[in-house]
Design an enzyme around this catalytic site. Structure first.
Site, PDB file in Angstrom:
ATOM      1  N   SER A   1      56.941  28.747 -55.798  1.00  0.00           N
ATOM      2  CA  SER A   1      55.586  28.192 -55.909  1.00  0.00           C
ATOM      3  C   SER A   1      55.554  27.158 -57.030  1.00  0.00           C
ATOM      4  O   SER A   1      56.074  27.409 -58.115  1.00  0.00           O
ATOM      5  CB  SER A   1      54.587  29.305 -56.207  1.00  0.00           C
ATOM      6  OG  SER A   1      53.372  28.715 -56.637  1.00  0.00           O
TER       7      SER A   1
ATOM      8  N   PHE B   1      47.772  33.785 -47.420  1.00  0.00           N
ATOM      9  CA  PHE B   1      46.491  33.941 -46.724  1.00  0.00           C
ATOM     10  C   PHE B   1      45.877  35.298 -47.076  1.00  0.00           C
ATOM     11  O   PHE B   1      44.715  35.391 -47.446  1.00  0.00           O
ATOM     12  CB  PHE B   1      46.670  33.808 -45.202  1.00  0.00           C
ATOM     13  CG  PHE B   1      45.357  33.640 -44.477  1.00  0.00           C
ATOM     14  CD1 PHE B   1      44.887  32.371 -44.169  1.00  0.00           C
ATOM     15  CD2 PHE B   1      44.575  34.743 -44.145  1.00  0.00           C
ATOM     16  CE1 PHE B   1      43.661  32.206 -43.538  1.00  0.00           C
ATOM     17  CE2 PHE B   1      43.349  34.583 -43.510  1.00  0.00           C
ATOM     18  CZ  PHE B   1      42.894  33.311 -43.209  1.00  0.00           C
TER      19      PHE B   1
ATOM     20  N   ASN C   1      52.957  26.393 -58.607  1.00  0.00           N
ATOM     21  CA  ASN C   1      51.746  26.615 -59.400  1.00  0.00           C
ATOM     22  C   ASN C   1      51.869  27.646 -60.512  1.00  0.00           C
ATOM     23  O   ASN C   1      50.891  28.004 -61.134  1.00  0.00           O
ATOM     24  CB  ASN C   1      50.594  26.993 -58.461  1.00  0.00           C
ATOM     25  CG  ASN C   1      50.336  25.895 -57.442  1.00  0.00           C
ATOM     26  OD1 ASN C   1      50.301  24.722 -57.798  1.00  0.00           O
ATOM     27  ND2 ASN C   1      50.207  26.264 -56.182  1.00  0.00           N
ATOM     28  N   THR C   2      53.078  28.171 -60.717  1.00  0.00           N
ATOM     29  CA  THR C   2      53.329  29.047 -61.866  1.00  0.00           C
ATOM     30  C   THR C   2      54.362  28.336 -62.725  1.00  0.00           C
ATOM     31  O   THR C   2      55.497  28.130 -62.267  1.00  0.00           O
ATOM     32  CB  THR C   2      53.846  30.436 -61.397  1.00  0.00           C
ATOM     33  OG1 THR C   2      52.829  31.053 -60.624  1.00  0.00           O
ATOM     34  CG2 THR C   2      54.198  31.324 -62.584  1.00  0.00           C
TER      35      THR C   2
ATOM     36  N   MET D   1      46.488  27.462 -56.383  1.00  0.00           N
ATOM     37  CA  MET D   1      45.824  28.763 -56.538  1.00  0.00           C
ATOM     38  C   MET D   1      46.387  29.505 -57.760  1.00  0.00           C
ATOM     39  O   MET D   1      45.639  30.087 -58.530  1.00  0.00           O
ATOM     40  CB  MET D   1      46.016  29.624 -55.285  1.00  0.00           C
ATOM     41  CG  MET D   1      45.551  28.977 -53.979  1.00  0.00           C
ATOM     42  SD  MET D   1      43.801  28.591 -53.947  1.00  0.00           S
ATOM     43  CE  MET D   1      43.087  30.204 -53.819  1.00  0.00           C
TER      44      MET D   1
ATOM     45  N   THR E   1      51.346  36.149 -52.406  1.00  0.00           N
ATOM     46  CA  THR E   1      52.241  36.686 -53.403  1.00  0.00           C
ATOM     47  C   THR E   1      51.532  37.677 -54.319  1.00  0.00           C
ATOM     48  O   THR E   1      50.452  37.384 -54.849  1.00  0.00           O
ATOM     49  CB  THR E   1      52.837  35.545 -54.248  1.00  0.00           C
ATOM     50  OG1 THR E   1      53.659  34.728 -53.398  1.00  0.00           O
ATOM     51  CG2 THR E   1      53.670  36.028 -55.409  1.00  0.00           C
TER      52      THR E   1
ATOM     53  N   ASN F   1      47.088  22.944 -52.733  1.00  0.00           N
ATOM     54  CA  ASN F   1      46.573  24.100 -53.465  1.00  0.00           C
ATOM     55  C   ASN F   1      47.294  24.290 -54.779  1.00  0.00           C
ATOM     56  O   ASN F   1      48.464  23.999 -54.913  1.00  0.00           O
ATOM     57  CB  ASN F   1      46.654  25.369 -52.595  1.00  0.00           C
ATOM     58  CG  ASN F   1      47.946  26.146 -52.808  1.00  0.00           C
ATOM     59  OD1 ASN F   1      48.052  26.941 -53.758  1.00  0.00           O
ATOM     60  ND2 ASN F   1      48.939  25.912 -51.954  1.00  0.00           N
TER      61      ASN F   1
ATOM     62  N   PHE G   1      48.774  32.130 -57.784  1.00  0.00           N
ATOM     63  CA  PHE G   1      49.003  33.573 -57.571  1.00  0.00           C
ATOM     64  C   PHE G   1      47.811  34.414 -58.027  1.00  0.00           C
ATOM     65  O   PHE G   1      47.970  35.399 -58.758  1.00  0.00           O
ATOM     66  CB  PHE G   1      50.262  34.054 -58.313  1.00  0.00           C
ATOM     67  CG  PHE G   1      51.576  33.543 -57.788  1.00  0.00           C
ATOM     68  CD1 PHE G   1      51.690  32.910 -56.561  1.00  0.00           C
ATOM     69  CD2 PHE G   1      52.729  33.705 -58.548  1.00  0.00           C
ATOM     70  CE1 PHE G   1      52.916  32.454 -56.098  1.00  0.00           C
ATOM     71  CE2 PHE G   1      53.963  33.252 -58.098  1.00  0.00           C
ATOM     72  CZ  PHE G   1      54.050  32.619 -56.876  1.00  0.00           C
TER      73      PHE G   1
ATOM     74  N   ASN H   1      58.428  26.761 -49.018  1.00  0.00           N
ATOM     75  CA  ASN H   1      57.127  26.805 -49.679  1.00  0.00           C
ATOM     76  C   ASN H   1      56.484  25.411 -49.609  1.00  0.00           C
ATOM     77  O   ASN H   1      56.990  24.523 -48.916  1.00  0.00           O
ATOM     78  CB  ASN H   1      57.321  27.258 -51.135  1.00  0.00           C
ATOM     79  CG  ASN H   1      56.154  28.093 -51.623  1.00  0.00           C
ATOM     80  OD1 ASN H   1      54.994  27.707 -51.447  1.00  0.00           O
ATOM     81  ND2 ASN H   1      56.441  29.222 -52.228  1.00  0.00           N
TER      82      ASN H   1
ATOM     83  N   LYS I   1      62.438  33.081 -50.944  1.00  0.00           N
ATOM     84  CA  LYS I   1      61.665  31.939 -50.433  1.00  0.00           C
ATOM     85  C   LYS I   1      61.908  30.725 -51.318  1.00  0.00           C
ATOM     86  O   LYS I   1      61.726  30.778 -52.533  1.00  0.00           O
ATOM     87  CB  LYS I   1      60.173  32.278 -50.412  1.00  0.00           C
ATOM     88  CG  LYS I   1      59.316  31.160 -49.807  1.00  0.00           C
ATOM     89  CD  LYS I   1      57.941  31.650 -49.429  1.00  0.00           C
ATOM     90  CE  LYS I   1      57.083  30.533 -48.834  1.00  0.00           C
ATOM     91  NZ  LYS I   1      55.767  31.002 -48.429  1.00  0.00           N
TER      92      LYS I   1
END
Ligand code: FMN
Length: 365
Positions: free
Chosen positions: A189, A69, A191-192, A118, A91, A116, A120, A257, A228
């Site tokens: 995550s 956030f 997303n990486t 996003m 992050t 999402n 990072f 996560n 995490k």
């Protein structure tokens, strides 16, 4: 009539989800700079009986705001004014990066969920450290006595090769550990690309070892270190991570996560597919998040902090997590649906005598 859902529908639901986040967070930061700030702080201050001792720190309440956030520590103090007992920034990655192309955040209103990717997006460790130093000074001034806790979540820069990941995490550990009450190594995550491979014990052990050494040396104290994890790990993998945490004497685990699965959604499959790849959060994550928490607690005794996150909506959810073995609890997605007084409502309800928190995994003060 609840005011916020109506306001949400009128003001935010037609906006692109990321724009709505930026506007909403902007308003929170703006309110903080007006005379409303101190009033808000007084109004939302959690009741004393909610205090929790964990990670060698006193948390004003077990409930906090999850990572993602406040990625850049741009409004940490303002978020604390809303009643969160801790805010996990990040992050943050070693180098600044823009994240994935937009659109990259999608609302699933009927499911009270988000997807999402996003990626990072953040200003990088050096810049965030500069900003966090200012936030810390402000937080110390504003909350004499027991203040909300600042967590810092670090991850890998996308364009850094996986084989060079440790060096990249160490940039963030060095810059940010001195300003962190606790540090989280994010290896979960979706997303990486490749990041989640770091969850294998073989990769995780040296990563955590080096981050801990660097963080403690940079801060000249022990900085509580947590990892995490993803909800998509198998139960066996979770048991292995728990064993590693014990072997290394790590301070805790943040679970979980977002998930790459699309289970438990009521919205039609075509709409979900059209949103594309990314991590799913909110209500559909709840069940797996609780299962992971319970599994972790069977392996880890009460001295190890477990921060439970995933699908938390109200005080009953927070209480259920504490009863299931969580030391602390976080939320993110429901904040968007519940509005700025979400944490305050949860704290009030937790403190109500008929709903006293039974947290056997942390020391209450
Ligand atoms: C838009 C968005 C961005 C996120 N960014 C991050 C992040 O940068 N780092 C991280 O560790 N978790 C991130 N998360 C995951 C949350 O911290 C949390 O683990 C997850 O959303 C489950 O909690 P919830 O169901 O209460 O949202 C993000 C979640 C969302 C919805």
């Amino acid at each position: 009539m609840k005011i916020y859902p109506t306001f949400f529908r009128l003001a935010f639901s037609w906006m692109d989800a990321e724009l709505a986040h930026t506007v909403g967070f902007g308003l929170i930061k703006l309110a903080d700079r007006t005379p409303a700030g101190p009033l808000l702080r007084r109004f939302t201050r959690p009741s004393r009986e909610l205090r929790v001792q964990a990670l060698g720190l006193t948390f004003p309440t077990p409930f906090g705001l999850a990572a993602g956030f406040d990625k850049n520590a741009s409004g940490t103090g303002a978020l604390m004014d809303l009643g969160f007992g801790h805010v996990e920034i990040g992050t943050v990655t070693g180098r600044a990066q823009p994240g994935n192309p937009k659109p990259r955040l999608f609302r699933l209103l009927e499911d009270r969920a988000l997807i999402n990717r996003m990626g990072f997006n953040n200003d990088g460790a050096a810049k965030v450290a500069e900003r966090l130093a200012k936030q810390r000074a402000r937080i110390d001034r504003r909350f004499p006595g027991t203040r909300p806790i600042v967590g810092v979540n670090i991850g890998k820069t996308k364009k850094v090769d996986l084989k060079d990941a440790i060096a990249d995490y160490l940039i963030s550990a060095e810059d940010l550990a001195p300003l962190a009450d606790y540090l989280v190594v994010n290896v979960s995550s979706p997303n990486t690309p490749g990041l989640r491979l770091l969850q294998s014990v073989k990769s995780l052990r040296p990563l955590l070892h080096h981050v801990r050494q660097t963080a403690d040396a940079a801060a000249r104290r022990h900085v509580p270190l947590l990892v995490k994890i993803a909800p998509d790990l198998s139960d066996d993998d979770i048991a292995e991570v728990a064993q590693l945490v014990k072997d290394m004497g790590l301070d805790g685990v943040v679970a979980t996560n977002t998930t790459i699965t699309r289970d438990g959604l009521s919205i039609d499959a075509e709409t979900v597919t059209s949103m594309g790849v990314g991590g799913l959060s909110g209500e559909p994550l709840k069940e797996r998040s609780i299962d992971v928490l319970k599994l972790l607690r069977t392996h880890l005794d009460a001295s190890v902090c477990i921060i439970s996150v995933g699908g938390v909506r109200d005080a009953a959810d927070v209480r259920a997590r504490l009863d299931a073995g969580a030391t602390l609890v976080q939320g993110y997605t429901a904040f968007l649906y519940e509005g700025p007084f979400w944490a305050h409502r949860i704290n009030k309800s937790l403190a109500h005598p008929s709903s006293t928190v039974q947290n056997t995994h942390a020391t209450r003060r």
